[in-house]
Motif scaffolding. Structure first.
Motif, mmCIF file in Angstrom:
data_model
loop_
_atom_site.group_PDB
_atom_site.id
_atom_site.type_symbol
_atom_site.label_atom_id
_atom_site.label_comp_id
_atom_site.label_asym_id
_atom_site.label_seq_id
_atom_site.Cartn_x
_atom_site.Cartn_y
_atom_site.Cartn_z
ATOM 1 N N TYR A 184 0.823 -1.201 0.000
ATOM 2 C CA TYR A 184 0.000 0.000 0.000
ATOM 3 C C TYR A 184 0.860 1.255 0.000
ATOM 4 N N VAL A 206 -2.766 3.376 6.081
ATOM 5 C CA VAL A 206 -3.900 2.636 5.528
ATOM 6 C C VAL A 206 -5.159 2.759 6.385
ATOM 7 N N ARG A 239 -7.767 4.730 4.675
ATOM 8 C CA ARG A 239 -8.283 4.176 3.409
ATOM 9 C C ARG A 239 -9.499 3.352 3.790
ATOM 10 N N ASP A 252 -10.033 7.152 -0.074
ATOM 11 C CA ASP A 252 -8.664 7.129 0.439
ATOM 12 C C ASP A 252 -8.225 8.549 0.769
ATOM 13 N N ASN A 258 -5.600 9.443 2.091
ATOM 14 C CA ASN A 258 -4.181 9.617 1.795
ATOM 15 C C ASN A 258 -3.978 10.358 0.466
#
Length: 197
Positions: free
Chosen positions: A21, A59, A62, A158, A160
């Protein structure tokens, strides 16, 4: 069972490609910077690209969001940092859980953009959180999604991949200001950080 398999496939998609990831986010960021520099109205100079910084990938941010479409929503104007306004309409709400707490973001479509075949499925999520003015740009950050990625009433969100509006780099851009309804009462310590001039 079908919904469970869908969620598992979304959350493990990068592993299936043999890429971790974190590596997938690094790859995503490189492409993001390349596209930023390739823009006709370059918000930053190539020499300043090294000043773009990000939080470490996490993560935890996510997540799978529940999608509730809002057909027939009334178009409205979102003010921009330049003082102009842009027309949008709400397409749906995205409800998700981060660290045991549930939150909701509103996803919009640009009234002018949906006329363009390239952007007709584009969903725009401008948001604020408690990192603004400290670790991230004070005017909030953005996330882009696609209607095509909605499946069984869910979509992969997500955080991120949250990024700065062009106004974080330079003046002269019409960057929408996140509506109050998209202010998260927590820190989102992922995605792009403040651009240091």
């Amino acid at each position: 069972m079908k919904n469970i398999l869908f969620i598992i496939s979304l959350l493990t998609g990068t592993a299936a490609l043999g890429q971790s990831y974190s590596d997938s986010i690094v790859t995503y960021r490189k492409k993001y910077i390349e596209e930023l520099l390739a823009e006709k109205r370059q918000p930053i100079k190539p020499a300043d690209a090294g000043k773009i910084s990000f939080f470490p990938p996490d993560v935890t941010y996510r997540v799978i969001a529940e999608v509730r479409e809002t057909p027939g929503s009334t178009p409205f104007m979102i003010p921009t940092h330049s003082g102009k306004q842009k027309p949008f309409r709400e397409y749906c709400t995205l409800t998700f859980t981060v660290k045991g707490q549930q939150y909701t973001l509103h996803a919009y479509q640009g009234i002018d953009l949906v006329k363009d075949t390239v952007y007709k499925d584009h969903l725009f999520i401008p948001f604020r959180d408690r990192t603004n003015y400290d670790q991230t740009y004070g005017g909030g950050r953005y996330i882009d999604l696609s209607i095509k990625d909605i499946s069984a009433g869910r979509i992969l969100l997500d955080l991120n991949k949250s990024y700065n509006p062009y106004c974080a780099y330079a003046e002269g851009f019409n960057c929408p200001i996140p509506p109050n309804e998209n202010t998260l009462p927590i820190e989102i310590p992922v995605g792009e950080k403040t651009f240091v001039h």
